[in-house]
Write a protein that holds these residues in place. Sequence first.
Motif, PDB file in Angstrom:
ATOM      1  N   ASN A 148      -3.806  -1.925  -9.851  1.00 45.65           N
ATOM      2  CA  ASN A 148      -4.186  -1.663  -8.458  1.00 45.65           C
ATOM      3  C   ASN A 148      -4.385  -0.167  -8.236  1.00 45.65           C
ATOM      4  O   ASN A 148      -3.408   0.584  -8.205  1.00 45.65           O
ATOM      5  CB  ASN A 148      -3.108  -2.202  -7.514  1.00 45.65           C
TER       6      ASN A 148
ATOM      7  N   LYS B  75       1.546  -7.287  -1.194  1.00 44.75           N
ATOM      8  CA  LYS B  75       0.136  -7.656  -1.036  1.00 44.75           C
ATOM      9  C   LYS B  75      -0.544  -7.783  -2.399  1.00 44.75           C
ATOM     10  O   LYS B  75      -1.299  -8.735  -2.646  1.00 44.75           O
ATOM     11  CB  LYS B  75      -0.583  -6.611  -0.178  1.00 44.75           C
ATOM     12  N   ALA B  76      -0.285  -6.800  -3.278  1.00 48.05           N
ATOM     13  CA  ALA B  76      -0.904  -6.838  -4.608  1.00 48.05           C
ATOM     14  C   ALA B  76      -0.431  -8.052  -5.400  1.00 48.05           C
ATOM     15  O   ALA B  76      -1.214  -8.684  -6.123  1.00 48.05           O
ATOM     16  CB  ALA B  76      -0.580  -5.552  -5.357  1.00 48.05           C
TER      17      ALA B  76
ATOM     18  N   TRP C 284       0.547 -10.986  -4.152  1.00 46.69           N
ATOM     19  CA  TRP C 284      -0.105 -12.169  -3.596  1.00 46.69           C
ATOM     20  C   TRP C 284      -1.547 -12.271  -4.074  1.00 46.69           C
ATOM     21  O   TRP C 284      -2.039 -13.362  -4.368  1.00 46.69           O
ATOM     22  CB  TRP C 284      -0.047 -12.137  -2.074  1.00 46.69           C
ATOM     23  N   LEU C 285      -2.226 -11.126  -4.151  1.00 50.38           N
ATOM     24  CA  LEU C 285      -3.606 -11.144  -4.637  1.00 50.38           C
ATOM     25  C   LEU C 285      -3.682 -11.577  -6.092  1.00 50.38           C
ATOM     26  O   LEU C 285      -4.582 -12.321  -6.494  1.00 50.38           O
ATOM     27  CB  LEU C 285      -4.231  -9.755  -4.469  1.00 50.38           C
TER      28      LEU C 285
ATOM     29  N   GLY D 163      -4.722 -14.921  -4.984  1.00 47.73           N
ATOM     30  CA  GLY D 163      -5.999 -14.412  -4.502  1.00 47.73           C
ATOM     31  C   GLY D 163      -6.093 -14.240  -3.010  1.00 47.73           C
ATOM     32  O   GLY D 163      -7.195 -14.040  -2.476  1.00 47.73           O
ATOM     33  N   CYS D 164      -4.969 -14.305  -2.294  1.00 43.57           N
ATOM     34  CA  CYS D 164      -4.979 -14.139  -0.841  1.00 43.57           C
ATOM     35  C   CYS D 164      -3.698 -13.461  -0.405  1.00 43.57           C
ATOM     36  O   CYS D 164      -2.738 -13.360  -1.170  1.00 43.57           O
ATOM     37  CB  CYS D 164      -5.111 -15.495  -0.146  1.00 43.57           C
ATOM     38  N   ILE D 165      -3.698 -13.000   0.848  1.00 46.95           N
ATOM     39  CA  ILE D 165      -2.527 -12.341   1.416  1.00 46.95           C
ATOM     40  C   ILE D 165      -2.105 -13.107   2.663  1.00 46.95           C
ATOM     41  O   ILE D 165      -2.897 -13.230   3.609  1.00 46.95           O
ATOM     42  CB  ILE D 165      -2.821 -10.879   1.792  1.00 46.95           C
TER      43      ILE D 165
END
Length: 329
Positions: A66, A305-306, A308-309, A313-315
């Motif tokens: 990230n 957040k990173a 979850w991504l 693939g979503c937050i």
Amino acid sequence: TSTPLPPPPPHLRAGSLSAGAAPSSSIAWRCKAMPLLVNPWDIVLCSSGTLIACENALVVLVIWQNPALRAPMFLLIGSLALADLLAGLGLVLHFTCAYLLHSDSAQLLTVGLVVASFSASVFSLLAITIDRYLSLYYALTYNSERTAVFTYTMLVLLWGLSLCLGLLPVTGVNCLAEEATCSVVRPLTKNNIAVLSVSFLLLFGLMLQLYVQICKIVMRHAQQIALQHHFLAATPHYVTTRKGVSTLAIILGTFAACWMPFTVYSLIADYTYPPLYTYATLVPATYNSVINPVIYAFRNQEIQKALWLVCCGCIPASVAQRARTPSDV
């Protein structure tokens, strides 16, 4: 004529990380003649190392991939995760070398890796504490280029010093040649373990002092905001501020609970003490590397957040909309 006894198993030979009481262990082997082929405590350490490696590898991967996580705070968290990752791998490799390779050289290398990694982990915790103190004390200038330079300097120093400590057993500073100089952790000498333990106590004292100053700054800021907005003690801001101070207490309490027993024991004991005591204090110390990602990484909003991504693939909206509070200090 009596049949000669077979040699003791690998975990009782010279070079084992935990054979602090090798003579007594050898006597027990000859008396029983049917010992356990694998020490259960070594299995516990290996299992802890596997969990530590997997958990911290996820943090390292997220920060590495990230580009948004390049601020000094995230670099220090990444340094902590990398140190714990290497510590976990060191525990697994040591178990493998002790029971499969039967090589003193391999034992020294893995012990050096474990010492260097755990040293880097503790130094990274200190660096994070310093960074958090500076981010509050110099809030207006914290995001300047000087902060980045200072962070890189701390990283170079802490990893350089940790590498030097890890190289000591490999370069001949060990007790393989003279049993009486051994500490509770072979092949580290009593002088080695004393230096490491005293250094830990000094670092803990410095961290304690810094966190006391952080608490004072946080409480002072909370009082100023309360006066400006005429807040009462039961307002949400007071609650979050108190939660932030509680978080700092949890950080220090966890660190002390994990490392203090082994630190004190290694100062007062020597190789003649039963290895059970060494395991009973060393295993909780490894748990600190299991808890570190939970305290320093997984609670951070940006890292959440990173994660979850990466995972789905979503937050979630609850994560994306959560405001930063003093409890995130």
